[in-house]
Scaffold this motif. Structure first.
Motif, PDB file in Angstrom:
ATOM      1  N   PHE A 126      15.694   1.215  24.724  1.00 42.15           N
ATOM      2  CA  PHE A 126      14.503   1.532  23.934  1.00 42.15           C
ATOM      3  C   PHE A 126      14.881   2.382  22.716  1.00 42.15           C
ATOM      4  N   ILE A 127      15.713   3.377  22.923  1.00 43.73           N
ATOM      5  CA  ILE A 127      16.149   4.250  21.817  1.00 43.73           C
ATOM      6  C   ILE A 127      16.916   3.430  20.774  1.00 43.73           C
ATOM      7  N   LEU A 128      17.784   2.541  21.253  1.00 44.24           N
ATOM      8  CA  LEU A 128      18.610   1.748  20.340  1.00 44.24           C
ATOM      9  C   LEU A 128      17.812   0.706  19.561  1.00 44.24           C
ATOM     10  N   VAL A 129      16.687   0.264  20.092  1.00 42.44           N
ATOM     11  CA  VAL A 129      15.865  -0.706  19.377  1.00 42.44           C
ATOM     12  C   VAL A 129      14.793   0.001  18.542  1.00 42.44           C
ATOM     13  N   ALA A 130      14.077   0.943  19.142  1.00 43.40           N
ATOM     14  CA  ALA A 130      12.965   1.600  18.449  1.00 43.40           C
ATOM     15  C   ALA A 130      13.442   2.533  17.337  1.00 43.40           C
ATOM     16  N   GLY A 131      14.535   3.241  17.564  1.00 43.22           N
ATOM     17  CA  GLY A 131      15.032   4.186  16.561  1.00 43.22           C
ATOM     18  C   GLY A 131      15.342   3.531  15.221  1.00 43.22           C
ATOM     19  N   PRO A 132      16.181   2.511  15.196  1.00 47.66           N
ATOM     20  CA  PRO A 132      16.473   1.855  13.920  1.00 47.66           C
ATOM     21  C   PRO A 132      15.254   1.180  13.287  1.00 47.66           C
ATOM     22  N   LEU A 133      14.315   0.697  14.108  1.00 47.99           N
ATOM     23  CA  LEU A 133      13.102   0.118  13.526  1.00 47.99           C
ATOM     24  C   LEU A 133      12.293   1.193  12.797  1.00 47.99           C
ATOM     25  N   ARG A 134      12.206   2.378  13.391  1.00 47.93           N
ATOM     26  CA  ARG A 134      11.512   3.486  12.725  1.00 47.93           C
ATOM     27  C   ARG A 134      12.267   3.900  11.467  1.00 47.93           C
ATOM     28  N   LEU A 135      13.581   3.941  11.547  1.00 44.14           N
ATOM     29  CA  LEU A 135      14.393   4.311  10.393  1.00 44.14           C
ATOM     30  C   LEU A 135      14.258   3.274   9.275  1.00 44.14           C
ATOM     31  N   LEU A 136      14.212   2.012   9.638  1.00 48.89           N
ATOM     32  CA  LEU A 136      14.034   0.937   8.662  1.00 48.89           C
ATOM     33  C   LEU A 136      12.687   1.089   7.952  1.00 48.89           C
ATOM     34  N   ARG A 137      11.662   1.416   8.710  1.00 46.33           N
ATOM     35  CA  ARG A 137      10.337   1.645   8.129  1.00 46.33           C
ATOM     36  C   ARG A 137      10.381   2.846   7.190  1.00 46.33           C
ATOM     37  N   TYR A 138      11.056   3.907   7.615  1.00 39.74           N
ATOM     38  CA  TYR A 138      11.175   5.092   6.774  1.00 39.74           C
ATOM     39  C   TYR A 138      11.879   4.749   5.456  1.00 39.74           C
ATOM     40  N   VAL A 139      12.939   3.982   5.520  1.00 43.71           N
ATOM     41  CA  VAL A 139      13.669   3.589   4.311  1.00 43.71           C
ATOM     42  C   VAL A 139      12.751   2.793   3.385  1.00 43.71           C
ATOM     43  N   ALA A 140      11.968   1.875   3.960  1.00 47.02           N
ATOM     44  CA  ALA A 140      11.041   1.078   3.147  1.00 47.02           C
ATOM     45  C   ALA A 140       9.981   1.964   2.499  1.00 47.02           C
ATOM     46  N   ILE A 141       9.479   2.956   3.237  1.00 48.06           N
ATOM     47  CA  ILE A 141       8.491   3.885   2.678  1.00 48.06           C
ATOM     48  C   ILE A 141       9.141   4.741   1.600  1.00 48.06           C
ATOM     49  N   ARG A 142      10.319   5.258   1.896  1.00 51.31           N
ATOM     50  CA  ARG A 142      11.026   6.156   0.969  1.00 51.31           C
ATOM     51  C   ARG A 142      11.323   5.481  -0.361  1.00 51.31           C
ATOM     52  N   HIS A 143      11.618   4.196  -0.321  1.00 50.15           N
ATOM     53  CA  HIS A 143      11.932   3.464  -1.550  1.00 50.15           C
ATOM     54  C   HIS A 143      10.701   2.829  -2.174  1.00 50.15           C
ATOM     55  N   GLY A 144       9.546   3.174  -1.644  1.00 49.71           N
ATOM     56  CA  GLY A 144       8.303   2.699  -2.249  1.00 49.71           C
ATOM     57  C   GLY A 144       8.006   1.245  -2.011  1.00 49.71           C
ATOM     58  N   LEU A 145       8.600   0.658  -0.991  1.00 51.07           N
ATOM     59  CA  LEU A 145       8.369  -0.761  -0.735  1.00 51.07           C
ATOM     60  C   LEU A 145       7.098  -1.021   0.055  1.00 51.07           C
ATOM     61  N   VAL A 146       6.691  -0.049   0.869  1.00 53.79           N
ATOM     62  CA  VAL A 146       5.475  -0.222   1.670  1.00 53.79           C
ATOM     63  C   VAL A 146       4.688   1.079   1.701  1.00 53.79           C
ATOM     64  N   ASP A 147       3.430   0.958   2.010  1.00 57.13           N
ATOM     65  CA  ASP A 147       2.552   2.111   2.169  1.00 57.13           C
ATOM     66  C   ASP A 147       2.875   2.795   3.489  1.00 57.13           C
ATOM     67  N   PRO A 148       2.831   4.111   3.562  1.00 57.18           N
ATOM     68  CA  PRO A 148       3.136   4.816   4.815  1.00 57.18           C
ATOM     69  C   PRO A 148       2.239   4.436   5.985  1.00 57.18           C
ATOM     70  N   ASP A 149       1.053   3.895   5.708  1.00 58.01           N
ATOM     71  CA  ASP A 149       0.130   3.512   6.782  1.00 58.01           C
ATOM     72  C   ASP A 149       0.439   2.149   7.391  1.00 58.01           C
ATOM     73  N   VAL A 150       1.359   1.404   6.802  1.00 60.25           N
ATOM     74  CA  VAL A 150       1.683   0.059   7.288  1.00 60.25           C
ATOM     75  C   VAL A 150       2.599   0.154   8.501  1.00 60.25           C
ATOM     76  N   ARG A 151       2.262  -0.517   9.568  1.00 64.24           N
ATOM     77  CA  ARG A 151       3.072  -0.532  10.789  1.00 64.24           C
ATOM     78  C   ARG A 151       4.292  -1.427  10.591  1.00 64.24           C
ATOM     79  N   ILE A 152       5.344  -1.177  11.373  1.00 62.11           N
ATOM     80  CA  ILE A 152       6.625  -1.874  11.207  1.00 62.11           C
ATOM     81  C   ILE A 152       6.487  -3.393  11.343  1.00 62.11           C
ATOM     82  N   TRP A 153       5.624  -3.865  12.226  1.00 59.85           N
ATOM     83  CA  TRP A 153       5.502  -5.312  12.414  1.00 59.85           C
ATOM     84  C   TRP A 153       4.752  -5.969  11.270  1.00 59.85           C
ATOM     85  N   ARG A 154       4.180  -5.178  10.377  1.00 57.36           N
ATOM     86  CA  ARG A 154       3.485  -5.721   9.213  1.00 57.36           C
ATOM     87  C   ARG A 154       4.296  -5.577   7.926  1.00 57.36           C
TER      88      ARG A 154
END
Length: 183
Positions: A138-166
């Motif tokens: 769970f840590i190995l799958v969920a952690g990088p998915l959260r980090l990937l979302r953070y990177v997308a938010i940080r670079h302005g690619l997605v809104d912070p309210d958007v969930r990872i599956w969207r």
């Protein structure tokens, strides 16, 4: 500025990279072929599972049992090592290696439990799966998915309210106005 305005500004100011990837038409063709391949695999796998469920024996002595399990654990070791190195060096290859390591741990837990004998062997396999393998997976799958979302938010690619599956795959050349849809 709001986060949406910052994201819009970043997308307008960032030049779209040209010539480093395939054309939008090629990307769409590849996508359609891969999706078609996945649909064929899913449709084919359903009757195959039914066939196996009805024809496989409940007990089977396997050849190369030791080589199979040692080989699997060596593969798991390689993936976990690659994940550790990528995490330590802060490299994006962490995303696929961590995800693959998590999937391998789920498989390991499944086969350990399903192939164990009753009694102490089964209890040990269940405890190992529930206390070590599945939480680590769970840590190995969920952690990088959260980090990937953070990177997308940080670079302005997605809104912070958007969930990872969207979160869409950012391919600006496919969207004429270069804005990534919010959902």
């Amino acid at each position: 500025m709001t986060s949406a305005e910052r994201r819009e500004l970043i997308l307008r100011l960032t030049p779209a990279p040209h010539g480093i990837g395939p054309s939008a038409r090629t990307v769409e063709q590849i996508r359609k072929w891969r999706l078609a391949l996945m649909v064929v695999c899913v449709v084919t796998l359903i009757p195959w599972i039914v066939y196996l469920a009805n024809t496989l024996p409940n007990h089977y002595v396997a050849r190369n049992w030791v080589a199979t399990w040692v080989g699997f654990d060596v593969l798991l070791l390689v993936m976990l090592t690659a994940t550790a190195i990528a995490g330590w060096r802060r490299r994006q290859v962490l995303f696929p290696t961590a995800f693959a390591s998590g999937v391998l741990l789920v498989c390991d837990a499944w086969f350990d439990v399903m192939t164990s004998h009753h009694g102490r062997d089964l209890i040990q396999a269940l405890l190992s799966a529930l206390v070590i393998e599945l939480p680590l997976a769970f840590i190995l799958v969920a952690g990088p998915l959260r980090l990937l979302r953070y990177v997308a938010i940080r670079h302005g690619l997605v809104d912070p309210d958007v969930r990872i599956w969207r979160v869409p795959i950012p391919m600006p050349e496919l969207w004429p106005d270069r804005r990534i849809p919010p959902n």
